[in-house]
Design a protein around this motif. Structure first.
Motif, PDB file in Angstrom:
ATOM      1  N   ASP A 164     -41.119  -9.815 -31.722  1.00 28.72           N
ATOM      2  CA  ASP A 164     -40.334 -11.030 -31.913  1.00 28.72           C
ATOM      3  C   ASP A 164     -38.867 -10.686 -32.117  1.00 28.72           C
ATOM      4  O   ASP A 164     -38.525  -9.809 -32.917  1.00 28.72           O
ATOM      5  CB  ASP A 164     -40.868 -11.835 -33.098  1.00 28.72           C
ATOM      6  N   VAL A 165     -38.034 -11.391 -31.350  1.00 24.38           N
ATOM      7  CA  VAL A 165     -36.591 -11.171 -31.359  1.00 24.38           C
ATOM      8  C   VAL A 165     -35.944 -12.460 -31.853  1.00 24.38           C
ATOM      9  O   VAL A 165     -36.325 -13.558 -31.421  1.00 24.38           O
ATOM     10  CB  VAL A 165     -36.109 -10.837 -29.916  1.00 24.38           C
ATOM     11  N   ASP A 166     -34.990 -12.359 -32.773  1.00 22.83           N
ATOM     12  CA  ASP A 166     -34.325 -13.555 -33.291  1.00 22.83           C
ATOM     13  C   ASP A 166     -33.251 -14.044 -32.328  1.00 22.83           C
ATOM     14  O   ASP A 166     -33.004 -13.434 -31.279  1.00 22.83           O
ATOM     15  CB  ASP A 166     -33.777 -13.334 -34.704  1.00 22.83           C
ATOM     16  N   ALA A 167     -32.601 -15.143 -32.676  1.00 23.99           N
ATOM     17  CA  ALA A 167     -31.600 -15.772 -31.812  1.00 23.99           C
ATOM     18  C   ALA A 167     -30.399 -14.866 -31.552  1.00 23.99           C
ATOM     19  O   ALA A 167     -29.728 -14.992 -30.534  1.00 23.99           O
ATOM     20  CB  ALA A 167     -31.141 -17.092 -32.413  1.00 23.99           C
ATOM     21  N   SER A 168     -30.149 -13.902 -32.456  1.00 27.39           N
ATOM     22  CA  SER A 168     -29.018 -12.990 -32.255  1.00 27.39           C
ATOM     23  C   SER A 168     -29.381 -11.806 -31.358  1.00 27.39           C
ATOM     24  O   SER A 168     -28.540 -10.964 -31.066  1.00 27.39           O
ATOM     25  CB  SER A 168     -28.511 -12.485 -33.608  1.00 27.39           C
ATOM     26  N   GLY A 169     -30.655 -11.731 -30.926  1.00 28.25           N
ATOM     27  CA  GLY A 169     -31.057 -10.667 -30.012  1.00 28.25           C
ATOM     28  C   GLY A 169     -31.553  -9.405 -30.689  1.00 28.25           C
ATOM     29  O   GLY A 169     -31.652  -8.357 -30.061  1.00 28.25           O
ATOM     30  N   LYS A 170     -31.922  -9.504 -31.981  1.00 26.33           N
ATOM     31  CA  LYS A 170     -32.439  -8.338 -32.720  1.00 26.33           C
ATOM     32  C   LYS A 170     -33.939  -8.483 -32.964  1.00 26.33           C
ATOM     33  O   LYS A 170     -34.434  -9.572 -33.267  1.00 26.33           O
ATOM     34  CB  LYS A 170     -31.751  -8.216 -34.082  1.00 26.33           C
ATOM     35  N   VAL A 171     -34.650  -7.373 -32.870  1.00 24.73           N
ATOM     36  CA  VAL A 171     -36.081  -7.358 -33.157  1.00 24.73           C
ATOM     37  C   VAL A 171     -36.285  -7.613 -34.646  1.00 24.73           C
ATOM     38  O   VAL A 171     -35.664  -6.958 -35.489  1.00 24.73           O
ATOM     39  CB  VAL A 171     -36.711  -6.007 -32.750  1.00 24.73           C
ATOM     40  N   VAL A 172     -37.162  -8.581 -34.962  1.00 27.44           N
ATOM     41  CA  VAL A 172     -37.474  -8.870 -36.368  1.00 27.44           C
ATOM     42  C   VAL A 172     -38.890  -8.440 -36.742  1.00 27.44           C
ATOM     43  O   VAL A 172     -39.175  -8.219 -37.916  1.00 27.44           O
ATOM     44  CB  VAL A 172     -37.258 -10.361 -36.718  1.00 27.44           C
ATOM     45  N   SER A 173     -39.789  -8.325 -35.750  1.00 24.40           N
ATOM     46  CA  SER A 173     -41.143  -7.856 -36.057  1.00 24.40           C
ATOM     47  C   SER A 173     -41.805  -7.282 -34.813  1.00 24.40           C
ATOM     48  O   SER A 173     -41.511  -7.687 -33.690  1.00 24.40           O
ATOM     49  CB  SER A 173     -41.999  -8.985 -36.633  1.00 24.40           C
TER      50      SER A 173
END
Length: 164
Positions: A71-80
């Motif tokens: 899962d990638v957040d809206a800023s384009g970073k992997v969160v999980s």
């Protein structure tokens, strides 16, 4: 011929490292989506998440036993990074009477098999997974309106059928 062994070792080590680089579970939170895609290649599925993020899904179906959701957040970073075919998680993750067919696909990807049984009016979607090295199956029952009505797990008897 004296240098053949070190050369072979270097090639083998390079292949091993390349294999590790393409392993989805080695992606760590904070990695960018761009870097993730460069390391792993195209995912088997891409699904929008609430809040503007995206799920990059790497499935090993139909021959494998894992589905990894990144899962990638809206800023384009992997969160999980989650291997979702995990028996301990099914009771928490699967939303009976709430999930629709699209939710199932976005979480588990395409199933190993879709079948029907006489005791249920709808389709039974099946995924293969391993629990402590035992081959198992996850069955999700989807009614004709596309709603998940129940699920259960069972042994994967495919090897038994092949041996008989």
């Amino acid at each position: 011929m004296r240098f053949a062994w070190p050369s072979a070792f270097v090639v083998a080590a390079g292949l091993l490292l390349a294999g590790c680089a393409s392993e989805p579970t080695r992606i760590v939170p904070g990695t960018t989506a761009v870097e993730t895609l460069q390391r792993l290649g195209p995912p088997t599925g891409r699904y929008p998440l609430t809040g503007g993020g995206e799920r990059l899904q790497y499935s090993r179906m139909p021959a494998g036993f894992e589905v990894i959701d990144i899962d990638v957040d809206a800023s384009g970073k992997v969160v999980s990074v989650t291997q979702v075919l995990n028996e301990a998680r099914f009771g928490h993750d699967i939303k009976v009477d709430r999930w629709r067919q699209n939710d199932v696909v976005a979480f588990y990807g395409r199933p190993y098999e879709i079948s029907r049984v006489s005791s249920f009016d709808g389709a039974v979607w099946t995924w293969r997974y391993k629990a402590v090295n035992e081959r198992r199956m996850l069955y999700i029952y989807i009614d004709p309106t596309g709603v998940v009505r129940r699920y259960h797990t069972g042994d994967d008897l495919e090897l038994e059928r092949i041996r008989d």
